[in-house]
Design a protein around this motif. Structure first.
Motif, PDB file in Angstrom:
ATOM      1  N   GLY A 181      27.003  39.719 -22.962  1.00 40.65           N
ATOM      2  CA  GLY A 181      27.356  40.527 -21.092  1.00 40.65           C
ATOM      3  C   GLY A 181      26.581  39.644 -20.183  1.00 40.65           C
ATOM      4  O   GLY A 181      25.930  39.811 -19.645  1.00 40.65           O
ATOM      5  N   SER A 182      25.621  38.921 -21.338  1.00 43.15           N
ATOM      6  CA  SER A 182      24.843  38.002 -20.168  1.00 43.15           C
ATOM      7  C   SER A 182      25.800  36.509 -19.477  1.00 43.15           C
ATOM      8  O   SER A 182      26.732  36.827 -19.923  1.00 43.15           O
ATOM      9  CB  SER A 182      24.894  36.528 -20.886  1.00 43.15           C
ATOM     10  OG  SER A 182      23.149  37.642 -21.808  1.00 43.15           O
ATOM     11  N   THR A 183      24.940  35.905 -17.655  1.00 43.33           N
ATOM     12  CA  THR A 183      25.950  35.568 -17.414  1.00 43.33           C
ATOM     13  C   THR A 183      25.109  33.805 -17.012  1.00 43.33           C
ATOM     14  O   THR A 183      24.032  33.793 -17.083  1.00 43.33           O
ATOM     15  CB  THR A 183      25.577  35.921 -15.977  1.00 43.33           C
ATOM     16  OG1 THR A 183      26.416  37.076 -16.216  1.00 43.33           O
ATOM     17  CG2 THR A 183      26.770  35.261 -14.406  1.00 43.33           C
ATOM     18  N   ALA A 184      25.679  32.678 -17.238  1.00 40.84           N
ATOM     19  CA  ALA A 184      25.364  31.184 -17.329  1.00 40.84           C
ATOM     20  C   ALA A 184      26.054  30.590 -16.071  1.00 40.84           C
ATOM     21  O   ALA A 184      27.338  31.724 -15.934  1.00 40.84           O
ATOM     22  CB  ALA A 184      25.729  30.833 -18.440  1.00 40.84           C
ATOM     23  N   TYR A 185      24.897  30.063 -15.490  1.00 42.55           N
ATOM     24  CA  TYR A 185      25.324  29.241 -13.900  1.00 42.55           C
ATOM     25  C   TYR A 185      25.335  27.414 -14.176  1.00 42.55           C
ATOM     26  O   TYR A 185      23.752  27.914 -14.834  1.00 42.55           O
ATOM     27  CB  TYR A 185      25.234  30.252 -12.737  1.00 42.55           C
ATOM     28  CG  TYR A 185      24.298  30.591 -12.736  1.00 42.55           C
ATOM     29  CD1 TYR A 185      23.313  29.841 -11.927  1.00 42.55           C
ATOM     30  CD2 TYR A 185      23.846  31.857 -12.754  1.00 42.55           C
ATOM     31  CE1 TYR A 185      22.059  30.138 -10.915  1.00 42.55           C
ATOM     32  CE2 TYR A 185      22.445  32.352 -12.297  1.00 42.55           C
ATOM     33  CZ  TYR A 185      21.790  31.490 -11.648  1.00 42.55           C
ATOM     34  OH  TYR A 185      20.831  31.735 -11.562  1.00 42.55           O
ATOM     35  N   GLY A 186      25.246  26.815 -13.252  1.00 42.27           N
ATOM     36  CA  GLY A 186      24.483  25.743 -12.515  1.00 42.27           C
ATOM     37  C   GLY A 186      24.667  24.354 -12.614  1.00 42.27           C
ATOM     38  O   GLY A 186      26.458  24.596 -12.572  1.00 42.27           O
ATOM     39  N   THR A 187      24.569  23.505 -12.263  1.00 48.58           N
ATOM     40  CA  THR A 187      25.044  22.401 -11.994  1.00 48.58           C
ATOM     41  C   THR A 187      24.438  20.771 -12.474  1.00 48.58           C
ATOM     42  O   THR A 187      23.005  21.582 -12.431  1.00 48.58           O
ATOM     43  CB  THR A 187      25.198  22.609 -10.205  1.00 48.58           C
ATOM     44  OG1 THR A 187      25.567  23.892  -9.623  1.00 48.58           O
ATOM     45  CG2 THR A 187      25.656  20.792  -9.035  1.00 48.58           C
ATOM     46  N   LEU A 188      25.230  20.313 -12.407  1.00 48.06           N
ATOM     47  CA  LEU A 188      24.579  18.629 -13.196  1.00 48.06           C
ATOM     48  C   LEU A 188      25.397  17.576 -11.424  1.00 48.06           C
ATOM     49  O   LEU A 188      25.953  17.794 -11.383  1.00 48.06           O
ATOM     50  CB  LEU A 188      25.590  17.779 -14.297  1.00 48.06           C
ATOM     51  CG  LEU A 188      24.864  18.826 -15.210  1.00 48.06           C
ATOM     52  CD1 LEU A 188      25.765  18.453 -16.682  1.00 48.06           C
ATOM     53  CD2 LEU A 188      23.348  18.645 -15.797  1.00 48.06           C
ATOM     54  N   VAL A 189      24.320  16.902 -11.336  1.00 44.03           N
ATOM     55  CA  VAL A 189      24.478  15.751 -10.443  1.00 44.03           C
ATOM     56  C   VAL A 189      24.309  14.977 -10.508  1.00 44.03           C
ATOM     57  O   VAL A 189      23.020  14.387 -11.163  1.00 44.03           O
ATOM     58  CB  VAL A 189      23.338  16.699  -9.037  1.00 44.03           C
ATOM     59  CG1 VAL A 189      24.858  15.256  -7.487  1.00 44.03           C
ATOM     60  CG2 VAL A 189      24.005  17.580  -8.751  1.00 44.03           C
TER      61      VAL A 189
END
Length: 175
Positions: A70-78
């Protein structure tokens, strides 16, 4: 003249963004085992990045911390390239089979190549796989996991007691 001023403003903005992200982040962890760090409450973060080999590459990051259901992951690589120099292009990326959005955002002589993970439900060990091409550049970013709380044993006890009461009531009703 205005065109040159716009290019300088874009460059200045990119330099400020890069400097602020470097100042606030720890050193990025390269491909291989990555440790998520608890930053606040249930938020766990890892700064990752790499300078891949020239040409086609595949980078695999394996997060060592277990992720609760039930965990939530998010992110960005640039990657920021200037006039095509130091360019890393993300062809595809996924976290445990969840595709990241990849693309390039041109801004005058600069191009921002991005791979973004929209908030997604995750569990278990995490593996981030990145496929791309490089002409000598590098990329970096953060992966964040908002961990779902783990129920205390008392919570399970109350749930079992409640189910027992419901079963008893259903049995009485049936008689």
């Amino acid at each position: 003249m205005n065109k040159n001023k716009l290019h300088l403003q874009t460059l200045a903005l990119a330099v400020m963004l890069a400097a602020s992200s470097m100042a606030s982040a720890t050193a990025p962890q390269g491909p291989g085992a990555v440790t998520l760090t608890n930053t606040a409450g249930n938020l766990w973060t890892a700064s990752i990045g790499n300078t891949p080999v020239l040409g086609m590459f595949t980078d695999i990051f394996t997060f060592t911390n277990p992720v609760t259901a039930g965990s939530t992951a998010y992110g960005t690589l640039v990657n920021t390239s200037f006039s095509g120099w130091s360019n890393v292009t993300f062809l595809a990326a996924d976290l445990n089979g969840i595709s990241l959005l990849t693309g390039a955002i041109p801004a005058g002589p600069m191009t921002f190549n991005v791979a973004t993970l929209l908030p997604s439900s995750v569990t278990g060990p995490l593996t981030l796989t990145i496929h791309g091409t490089s002409n000598g550049g590098s990329y970096g970013g953060d992966i964040n996991v908002l961990m779902a709380p783990i129920p205390e044993p008392e919570t399970y006890g109350m749930m079992i007691a409640g189910l027992g009461i419901l079963a008893m009531l259903a049995r009485r009703r049936k008689q």
